[in-house]
Write an enzyme that holds these catalytic residues in place. Structure first.
Site, PDB file in Angstrom:
ATOM      1  N   LYS A  70      35.308  40.806  30.154  1.00  0.00           N
ATOM      2  CA  LYS A  70      36.266  40.145  31.045  1.00  0.00           C
ATOM      3  C   LYS A  70      35.759  38.724  31.239  1.00  0.00           C
ATOM      4  O   LYS A  70      35.087  38.399  32.219  1.00  0.00           O
ATOM      5  CB  LYS A  70      36.368  40.913  32.366  1.00  0.00           C
ATOM      6  CG  LYS A  70      37.673  40.631  33.097  1.00  0.00           C
ATOM      7  CD  LYS A  70      37.984  41.709  34.111  1.00  0.00           C
ATOM      8  CE  LYS A  70      39.086  41.288  35.046  1.00  0.00           C
ATOM      9  NZ  LYS A  70      40.346  40.922  34.410  1.00  0.00           N
ATOM     10  N   ARG A  99      30.982  46.575  35.501  1.00  0.00           N
ATOM     11  CA  ARG A  99      31.685  45.916  34.382  1.00  0.00           C
ATOM     12  C   ARG A  99      31.289  44.439  34.306  1.00  0.00           C
ATOM     13  O   ARG A  99      31.110  43.885  33.223  1.00  0.00           O
ATOM     14  CB  ARG A  99      33.198  46.077  34.521  1.00  0.00           C
ATOM     15  CG  ARG A  99      33.941  45.548  33.295  1.00  0.00           C
ATOM     16  CD  ARG A  99      35.416  45.887  33.303  1.00  0.00           C
ATOM     17  NE  ARG A  99      36.113  45.219  34.391  1.00  0.00           N
ATOM     18  CZ  ARG A  99      37.397  45.401  34.681  1.00  0.00           C
ATOM     19  NH1 ARG A  99      38.118  46.252  33.979  1.00  0.00           N
ATOM     20  NH2 ARG A  99      37.966  44.757  35.681  1.00  0.00           N
ATOM     21  N   GLU A 143      47.130  46.326  24.562  1.00  0.00           N
ATOM     22  CA  GLU A 143      47.325  46.304  26.014  1.00  0.00           C
ATOM     23  C   GLU A 143      48.328  45.204  26.328  1.00  0.00           C
ATOM     24  O   GLU A 143      48.890  44.595  25.420  1.00  0.00           O
ATOM     25  CB  GLU A 143      46.001  46.059  26.735  1.00  0.00           C
ATOM     26  CG  GLU A 143      45.352  44.727  26.366  1.00  0.00           C
ATOM     27  CD  GLU A 143      44.077  44.437  27.146  1.00  0.00           C
ATOM     28  OE1 GLU A 143      43.828  45.085  28.180  1.00  0.00           O
ATOM     29  OE2 GLU A 143      43.332  43.551  26.715  1.00  0.00           O
TER      30      GLU A 143
HETATM   31  N1  PMP Z   1      43.709  44.118  30.558  1.00  0.00           N
HETATM   32  C1  PMP Z   1      43.490  42.822  30.828  1.00  0.00           C
HETATM   33  C2  PMP Z   1      43.533  41.837  29.710  1.00  0.00           C
HETATM   34  C3  PMP Z   1      43.212  42.416  32.142  1.00  0.00           C
HETATM   35  O1  PMP Z   1      42.993  41.127  32.408  1.00  0.00           O
HETATM   36  C4  PMP Z   1      43.173  43.382  33.170  1.00  0.00           C
HETATM   37  C5  PMP Z   1      42.852  42.977  34.576  1.00  0.00           C
HETATM   38  N2  PMP Z   1      43.819  42.144  35.130  1.00  0.00           N
HETATM   39  C6  PMP Z   1      43.445  44.717  32.845  1.00  0.00           C
HETATM   40  C7  PMP Z   1      43.679  45.054  31.523  1.00  0.00           C
HETATM   41  C8  PMP Z   1      43.422  45.790  33.889  1.00  0.00           C
HETATM   42  O2  PMP Z   1      42.093  46.039  34.283  1.00  0.00           O
HETATM   43  P1  PMP Z   1      41.718  46.481  35.762  1.00  0.00           P
HETATM   44  O3  PMP Z   1      42.463  47.738  36.026  1.00  0.00           O
HETATM   45  O4  PMP Z   1      40.249  46.674  35.728  1.00  0.00           O
HETATM   46  O5  PMP Z   1      42.143  45.376  36.657  1.00  0.00           O
END
Ligand code: PMP
Length: 290
Positions: free
Chosen positions: A149, A50, A182
């Site tokens: 990210k 990622r 989200e």
């Molecule tokens: N959405 C956002 C905006 C995030 O920053 C994160 C990570 N903190 C997630 C979802 C969850 O992703 P992951 O399970 O890969 O940590």
């Protein structure tokens, strides 16, 4: 604490980057939060892939190979002698001139922090959390892809401020069409008629690694798991709700916008998913100390 800065392990209070770094000046960079469970790095390959994709999206060359980053992550964990913790891997555009032009930053910078983390209190994991929808919309994918990210989290921070100002710890962000994207740092799931549902990434969600793992584990256990558009109506009428994230892990949600979800207590499928996730992470992942 030892921190890796551009390939060298240094004491935490000596870990520094330039004020001319475009990561600091413009939030120009990408990162990953990675979890260490029981001496194993959880989903390391997925996180590195990622990171590679986020970097590609913003046209940022990675400072070294993914293999090298993996080696340095494992070394940084050993240097801090942790078996459970949280790793923050950050790659920035590097130092440049006082203008936006990323091509005037000759060399990307990176650092790796290894620490512990406890995002929410144990009571919330047991009893569930109350969250709210907030006015700040998730970035449009035509502006900055929510799938990257990046170091620019202001969109999420504004939503987080709205939640905190209202007395809640997390916010549900809607997209420009009013559908659920989200939360500010977590993905969201609902359960309706025994089906586990989460919005597809194109609704404005980061493709969370915890999210994908939970979808896989729940499918293997025989649950019906779907990526589907979720409206506020769907939220309010859901039987259960939970959030997923590397730092948050899996946490039940029992109240949204003042409305109890289902029975108002963490649901049975949510509790099953939490236990599936916890047992999975204890025995999977890249071993650090073997
Ligand atoms: N959405 C956002 C905006 C995030 O920053 C994160 C990570 N903190 C997630 C979802 C969850 O992703 P992951 O399970 O890969 O940590």
């Amino acid at each position: 604490m030892k921190v890796n800065v551009n390939g060298s392990l240094v004491p935490g209070d000596e870990a520094k980057i330039s004020v001319f770094d475009h990561g600091v000046l413009y939030g120009d960079g990408v990162f990953e939060g990675i979890r260490l469970y029981n001496g194993r790095v959880f989903a390391l390959d997925e996180h590195l892939r990622r990171l590679e994709e986020s970097a590609k999206y913003i046209l940022l060359p990675l400072p070294c190979s993914l293999q090298q980053l993996e080696t340095e992550i494992l070394d940084a964990i050993r240097a801090n002698d942790l078996r459970d913790g949280y790793i923050r891997l950050v790659v920035t555009r590097g130092a440049g001139t006082l203008g936006l032009n990323p091509f005037k930053c000759p060399k990307p910078s990176y650092f790796i922090i290894v620490d512990t983390i406890a995002l929410y209190s144990p009571e919330l994991y047991k009893n569930g959390m109350a969250i709210i929808t907030v006015p700040t919309q998730r970035n449009m994918s035509e502006a900055v892809s929510p799938r990257v990210k990046s170091l620019n989290y202001l969109n999420n921070i504004l939503a987080k401020i709205e939640a905190l100002n209202a007395g809640f710890e997390e916010a549900i962000m809607l997209n420009k069409y009013g559908f659920v994207a989200e939360c500010t740092g977590d993905n969201i799931f609902i359960v309706k008629d025994a089906t586990i549902v989460t919005p597809p990434a194109y609704m404005g969600a980061l493709e969370g690694i915890t999210r994908n793992c939970v979808m896989r584990l729940a499918t293997q256990k025989g649950y019906n798991v779907k990526q589907r558009v979720i409206s506020r109506h769907d939220l309010f009428c859901a039987d259960e709700c939970f959030l997923t994230g590397t730092a948050a892990e899996v946490i039940p949600v029992t109240v949204i916008d003042g409305r109890p979800i289902g029975s108002g207590k963490p649901g049975s499928i949510t509790r099953d998913v939490i236990s599936l996730f916890h047992s999975h992470v204890q025995s999977s992942g890249t071993p650090v100390y073997s």
